[in-house]
Design a protein around this motif. Structure first.
Motif: not given
Length: 367
Positions: A91-116
């Motif tokens: 699981x990859x945990x990322x933090x992204x900034x909002x485009x139109x307001x202050x602050x950050x939101x979380x993005x989580x991606x689930x991936x596997x070896x074959x996918x990579x």
């Protein structure tokens, strides 16, 4: 220690029809709403973190699998499941900034070896960079290395010649040896082992040698010892101190460079944390000291040591529970391929005999 389990549940939700939970006893270490049962080759699966304390009524359980390993690599959480296929994911945990307001939101991606493997991605190190390093050099270190761009101080270190300092104190330590230093210390091996044992007590520790391994096997460079002795001595150092990194850097300049990159990677890893709640949960998980690799190896051990020398297929259900029987078939097949078991059939009944038992009966016949 209680086993860690991977649980997949059907939620009935249209957009996020499944839930993945990683549990230990009654505690949820991680709880995510996911869009599919497994990423496979379809691409990354987007996930939403769910509050493990406020879960709705129990959903329909689809899978319940023991977890072999959970490890953090920067913002990635790598997991290995105790089964034959679809066993590795992250699981990859990322933090992204909002485009139109202050602050950050979380993005989580689930991936596997074959996918990579199938998807061409930009090469990127887990430890991309680190803040400015604080490095301490022992006061007894003569002609110390220089570390441009770092905050450097001279102080008495409890062990080692160079240390990476953090807010919590000493984070990593390196012992430096020249070719001549190490050769001379071979004459006092018990004292050298004590020094390295103290060094090894730190989580991140290394012995950095300003020489190549081949130098210790070169008779022209050795005065008092044979190449056979020095090769055995070096092997003994690594064998008796398995948690200590021993690297042959080749020269003073390369030894300093290796140490600087080693410290940088450690600091980057410490800085590049998972979300606090996830990181706290993962840090609670440690493999038991007697861990041998999961259900497959447990069953293999049981077949070889606990089952009688001859056993029938129907006997297996008396020694193993239903979830273990599928893995047990693979264990028996592998043991036959390795020549440790031999199977026979008699009146539609299949049975196995341990090879050692067969060899002993052959010997008795010859007598």
């Amino acid at each position: 220690m209680e086993t860690i389990y991977w649980i997949l549940e059907a939620t009935g939700h249209k957009k996020f029809p499944y839930r993945v939970r990683i549990t230990q006893g009654e505690e949820n270490l991680l709880c995510l709403r996911v869009q599919d049962r497994w990423p496979g080759t379809k691409g990354h699966i987007f996930c939403l973190r769910e509050d493990p304390q406020g879960l709705p009524n129990p959903a329909q359980e689809i899978e319940h699998v023991p977890v072999i390993s959970i490890k953090r690599y920067g913002k990635r959480l790598a997991i290995i499941l105790d089964r034959a296929i679809n066993k590795r994911c992250e699981f990859l945990f990322l933090k992204k900034k909002y485009k139109q307001k202050e602050g950050e939101y979380e993005q989580i991606f689930w991936r596997t070896r074959s996918n990579l493997i199938q998807r061409r991605i930009k090469v990127k190190l887990t430890t991309q960079g680190s803040p400015r390093l604080r490095i301490a050099i022992d006061k007894n270190e003569r002609y110390p290395w220089s570390f441009p761009g770092c905050m450097v101080e001279r102080k008495n270190l409890p062990v080692g010649d160079y240390a990476l300092m953090s807010e919590n104190g000493l984070r990593a330590v390196v012992e430096r040896k020249t070719f001549e230093n190490l050769i001379s210390e071979f004459g006092h091996m018990p004292l050298l082992h004590q020094t390295l044992g103290e060094l090894e007590a730190y989580r991140y520790s290394a012995l950095v040698i300003e020489a190549n391994y081949s130098d210790f096997l070169n008779p022209k460079k050795l005065r008092y010892y044979s190449p056979t002795f020095t090769s055995r001595a070096l092997a003994e150092l690594q064998a008796l101190h398995p948690d200590l990194i021993i690297t042959f850097a080749g020269s003073r300049k390369l030894a300093r460079e290796w140490t600087l990159r080693f410290f940088s990677a450690i600091m980057a890893h410490d800085t590049d944390q998972l979300p606090a709640a996830v990181n706290e949960a993962v840090n609670k998980y440690e493999l038991p000291l007697d861990f041998k690799g999961g259900t497959y190896f447990d069953l293999r051990e049981k077949v070889l040591k606990e089952l009688p020398d001859e056993f029938l297929k129907k006997d297996l259900s008396q020694h193993f529970i239903e979830p273990e029987l599928k893995t047990l078939k693979r264990v028996l097949t592998d043991l036959e391929k390795e020549g440790l078991l031999k199977s026979f059939r008699a009146d539609r009944n299949k049975f196995w005999v341990k090879i050692q038992k067969l060899e002993e009966s052959d010997f008795d016949d010859k007598k």
